[in-house]
Write an enzyme that holds these catalytic residues in place. Structure first.
Site, PDB file in Angstrom:
ATOM      1  N   LYS A 172       0.857  -1.193   0.000  1.00 35.13           N
ATOM      2  CA  LYS A 172       0.000   0.000   0.000  1.00 35.13           C
ATOM      3  C   LYS A 172       0.891   1.240   0.000  1.00 35.13           C
ATOM      4  CE  LYS A 172      -1.939   2.869   2.816  1.00 35.13           C
ATOM      5  NZ  LYS A 172      -1.904   4.090   1.993  1.00 35.13           N
TER       6      LYS A 172
ATOM      7  N   GLU B 120       9.354   1.297  10.982  1.00 31.14           N
ATOM      8  CA  GLU B 120      10.350   2.364  10.785  1.00 31.14           C
ATOM      9  C   GLU B 120       9.607   3.676  10.979  1.00 31.14           C
ATOM     10  OE1 GLU B 120      13.407   1.812  10.518  1.00 31.14           O
ATOM     11  OE2 GLU B 120      13.580  -0.234   9.778  1.00 31.14           O
TER      12      GLU B 120
ATOM     13  N   CYS C  75      12.934  11.152   7.892  1.00 33.57           N
ATOM     14  CA  CYS C  75      12.848  10.618   9.249  1.00 33.57           C
ATOM     15  C   CYS C  75      14.192  10.664   9.946  1.00 33.57           C
ATOM     16  CB  CYS C  75      12.352   9.187   9.183  1.00 33.57           C
ATOM     17  SG  CYS C  75      13.280   8.216   7.988  1.00 33.57           S
TER      18      CYS C  75
ATOM     19  N   GLU D 277       8.808  15.692  15.805  1.00 32.72           N
ATOM     20  CA  GLU D 277       9.183  15.935  14.409  1.00 32.72           C
ATOM     21  C   GLU D 277       8.447  17.135  13.845  1.00 32.72           C
ATOM     22  OE1 GLU D 277       8.075  12.265  12.444  1.00 32.72           O
ATOM     23  OE2 GLU D 277      10.158  12.042  11.834  1.00 32.72           O
TER      24      GLU D 277
HETATM   25  P1  NAD Z   1       1.700   8.287   8.188  1.00 31.06           P
HETATM   26  O1  NAD Z   1       1.995   7.374   9.319  1.00 31.06           O
HETATM   27  O2  NAD Z   1       0.550   9.191   8.286  1.00 31.06           O
HETATM   28  O3  NAD Z   1       1.494   7.470   6.827  1.00 31.06           O
HETATM   29  C1  NAD Z   1       2.397   6.476   6.389  1.00 31.06           C
HETATM   30  C2  NAD Z   1       1.628   5.388   5.649  1.00 31.06           C
HETATM   31  O4  NAD Z   1       0.711   4.769   6.544  1.00 31.06           O
HETATM   32  C3  NAD Z   1       0.785   5.893   4.486  1.00 31.06           C
HETATM   33  O5  NAD Z   1       0.760   4.926   3.465  1.00 31.06           O
HETATM   34  C4  NAD Z   1      -0.599   6.038   5.104  1.00 31.06           C
HETATM   35  O6  NAD Z   1      -1.632   5.975   4.164  1.00 31.06           O
HETATM   36  C5  NAD Z   1      -0.606   4.849   6.029  1.00 31.06           C
HETATM   37  N1  NAD Z   1      -1.522   4.969   7.163  1.00 31.06           N
HETATM   38  C6  NAD Z   1      -2.014   6.101   7.743  1.00 31.06           C
HETATM   39  N2  NAD Z   1      -2.840   5.783   8.759  1.00 31.06           N
HETATM   40  C7  NAD Z   1      -2.846   4.434   8.843  1.00 31.06           C
HETATM   41  C8  NAD Z   1      -3.491   3.495   9.710  1.00 31.06           C
HETATM   42  N3  NAD Z   1      -4.290   3.890  10.691  1.00 31.06           N
HETATM   43  N4  NAD Z   1      -3.244   2.175   9.525  1.00 31.06           N
HETATM   44  C9  NAD Z   1      -2.410   1.751   8.547  1.00 31.06           C
HETATM   45  N5  NAD Z   1      -1.798   2.596   7.684  1.00 31.06           N
HETATM   46  C10 NAD Z   1      -2.014   3.909   7.833  1.00 31.06           C
HETATM   47  O7  NAD Z   1       3.069   9.060   7.936  1.00 31.06           O
HETATM   48  P2  NAD Z   1       3.313  10.394   7.107  1.00 31.06           P
HETATM   49  O8  NAD Z   1       3.145  11.529   8.015  1.00 31.06           O
HETATM   50  O9  NAD Z   1       2.588  10.361   5.831  1.00 31.06           O
HETATM   51  O10 NAD Z   1       4.879  10.167   6.771  1.00 31.06           O
HETATM   52  C11 NAD Z   1       5.869  10.772   7.456  1.00 31.06           C
HETATM   53  C12 NAD Z   1       6.296   9.935   8.660  1.00 31.06           C
HETATM   54  O11 NAD Z   1       7.000   8.781   8.219  1.00 31.06           O
HETATM   55  C13 NAD Z   1       7.255  10.684   9.548  1.00 31.06           C
HETATM   56  O12 NAD Z   1       6.920  10.456  10.888  1.00 31.06           O
HETATM   57  C14 NAD Z   1       8.599  10.051   9.222  1.00 31.06           C
HETATM   58  O13 NAD Z   1       9.549  10.147  10.233  1.00 31.06           O
HETATM   59  C15 NAD Z   1       8.218   8.646   8.950  1.00 31.06           C
HETATM   60  N6  NAD Z   1       9.257   7.990   8.133  1.00 31.06           N
HETATM   61  C16 NAD Z   1      10.046   7.067   8.751  1.00 31.06           C
HETATM   62  C17 NAD Z   1      11.055   6.454   8.027  1.00 31.06           C
HETATM   63  C18 NAD Z   1      11.946   5.428   8.673  1.00 31.06           C
HETATM   64  O14 NAD Z   1      12.522   4.626   7.952  1.00 31.06           O
HETATM   65  N7  NAD Z   1      12.085   5.410   9.989  1.00 31.06           N
HETATM   66  C19 NAD Z   1      11.233   6.750   6.665  1.00 31.06           C
HETATM   67  C20 NAD Z   1      10.406   7.706   6.074  1.00 31.06           C
HETATM   68  C21 NAD Z   1       9.400   8.310   6.842  1.00 31.06           C
END
Ligand code: NAD
Length: 501
Positions: A178, A253, A287, A388
């Protein structure tokens, strides 16, 4: 003007739906593509297809060397399209093209090649040591888990996808991917390449959909054996909770608040540029960014002056222009959130050294922009130092002693990345060993490498991606014992039941 329409991929077919996403460039608002919007029904169909493909053995019984070779073919196909894909990524999520070329697409290819090589020599089955006192022979097996759900964010979508899909497939699992609804295009381009390379139907399925219904439904699905998730810590926690019911394996992650320590003897000619890169690469939406800059109190003014002067030379604008240093923020909503966080930091006592607002004038009439910003007089208890921001916002904190710097650095719920700049390698290494983070960079940053694991301590996640053990995360271990006792009296059961007289 017509734009490409992307479809979902389920059970070997490209599938359209009644609803669609419009993908707009965060820099210009131009319509880049439309994408079929999946729902719970598409998730169920994709999981059923992945389960059927797993149960049939079509992929898990393919020799590991053939699976690895197919991943290698896909890497080669991506390498032939690197400029095109980097440009598409820049238009879709606004990350600057030097970064999308080298990091998003370039590193994804290197990661796939490394994983293919790892998979080709991975010991899926090996003889274990002889067992005593009961004479038996042991076999150690690594078997695929089954259906893996891979859920990824929008900020570095291809690399984060490859970190999950490549080891999952190399280990013989089937996958439902997804992508994030804001940036799904490269995942769908990757799917096209896997299809062209001959991946059997149902082995990799892609459903684009919203997080709170499609993502939540997929991650809690009873037929999913593992969830590999990258995203925010709050969603990561909800996925971990939902996994308990069916005891799913999870890799998480999550977020970070990387401390970046400039030591007293650091060469500022490299530490200034490096610290800006640490925080603001990927438009500050990474991140493992270094967002808390810790500087010796006595050198604070000099360091801040040099940061400000350097940032004023940076080019903000069109992410597809190779001369651009900083592009836009993913959405208008997120831009507003970043600006509110800067505002709140000032209310809490921080001061703006440079930036702090949205740029205006030519080139900024449309799109979601935030000026690269440095906040000073920040203390580690402020919200801006603890949560963040996910934008080009660097906070500067001061310290008196190295011990104090390390204490501040480790005083965080996160533990993804950290860094240290200094001239004395023994001292930088000592600091690196004391920092609580999954990745510590000495005199550079973002040195992500396929051979080394990526992941975090504390609330930055669970498990690791990439690195030498990547396939372990996508397999179950099985021990098989074969009786070699040669007689009833030496069998294990004889310990309890005795031997017949
Ligand atoms: P998010 O958690 O809102 O979304 C990430 C993914 O999860 C998307 O595909 C989203 O559609 C899905 N999602 C959202 N709600 C969900 C739920 N309830 N159940 C299952 N899936 C769900 O994150 P974001 O704000 O879009 O992305 C940025 C975040 O990602 C930041 O916190 C960043 O630090 C983190 N990030 C971490 C890494 C790492 O490797 N540690 C890498 C890149 C980004």
């Amino acid at each position: 003007m017509s734009v490409p329409h992307y479809l979902l991929h389920i059970d070997g077919s490209w599938v359209d739906t009644d609803d669609r996403y419009e993908i707009h460039s965060p820099a210009t608002d131009e319509l880049v593509a439309t994408v079929a919007k999946g729902g719970v029904a598409e998730v169920d169909a994709a999981v059923a297809a992945a389960k059927a493909a797993h149960d049939s053995g079509v992929w898990r019984n393919t020799p590991p060397a053939e699976r690895a070779a197919l991943i290698d073919v896909v890497a080669t196909r991506l390498a032939g399209r690197i400029d095109e894909l980097a440009a598409l990524q820049s238009r879709e999520n606004g990350v600057t093209i030097r970064v999308t070329g080298a990091l998003h697409v370039g590193l994804s290819i290197a990661q796939m090649q490394y994983l293919a090589a790892q998979a080709a020599k991975y010991e899926f089955e090996k003889a274990g040591p002889a067992i005593g006192p009961v004479p038996a022979e042991g076999i150690l097996r690594r078997e695929p888990l089954g259906v893996v759900a891979a859920i990824v964010p929008w900020n570095i979508p291809l690399l984060v996808t490859v970190w999950k899909v490549a080891p999952a497939l190399a280990a013989g699992n089937t996958v439902v991917l997804k992508p994030d609804e804001h940036a799904p295009l490269l995942a769908l381009e990757l799917m096209k390449e896997f299809e062209a390379a001959g991946l059997p139907a149902g082995v990799l399925n892609v459903v684009v959909g919203d997080g709170d219904d499609v993502g939540a439904h997929l991650s809690a699905h009873p037929d999913v054996r593992k969830v590999a998730f990258t995203g925010s810590t709050s969603v990561g926690k909800s996925i971990l909770g939902a996994s308990a019911d069916t005891m799913k394996r999870v890799t998480l992650e999550l977020g970070g608040k990387g401390p970046n320590i400039i030591l007293d003897d650091a060469d500022l000619d490299v530490a200034i540029d490096g610290s800006i890169f640490a925080c603001m690469a990927n438009n500050g939406q990474a991140c493992e960014a270094g967002t808390r800059l810790l500087v010796p109190a006595l050198r604070r003014d000099e360091i801040v002056d040099r940061l400000v002067a350097r940032i004023q030379t940076m080019k903000i604008g069109d992410p597809t222009d190779p001369a651009t240093d900083i592009g836009p923020i993913i959405t208008g909503e997120q831009r507003d959130r970043v600006l509110e966080r800067i505002q709140q930091a000032q209310t809490d006592g921080a001061k703006i050294a440079v930036g702090g607002g949205a740029p205006s004038g030519d080139g900024f009439e449309r799109g979601n922009w935030v000026e690269p910003t440095v906040l000073v007089d920040v203390t580690n208890d402020m919200d801006i130092a603890r949560q963040e921001v996910f934008g080009p916002v660097l906070t500067v904190l001061t310290y008196e002693t190295v011990d104090e710097a390390i204490a501040i650095a480790n005083d965080t719920d996160y533990g993804l990345s950290a860094g240290v700049w200094g001239a004395d390698e023994a001292q930088t290494l000592d600091v690196a060993r004391r920092l609580e983070a999954g990745m510590v960079y000495i005199n550079d940053w973002h040195v992500i490498h396929p051979m080394y694991p990526f992941g975090g301590y504390k609330q930055s996640g669970l498990g690791r991606e990439g690195g030498p053990d990547a396939l372990d995360e996508y397999t179950e271990q099985k021990y098989i014992s074969i009786d070699r006792s040669g007689g009833v009296e030496n069998k294990a059961y004889a310990l309890v039941l005795g031997t017949p007289s």
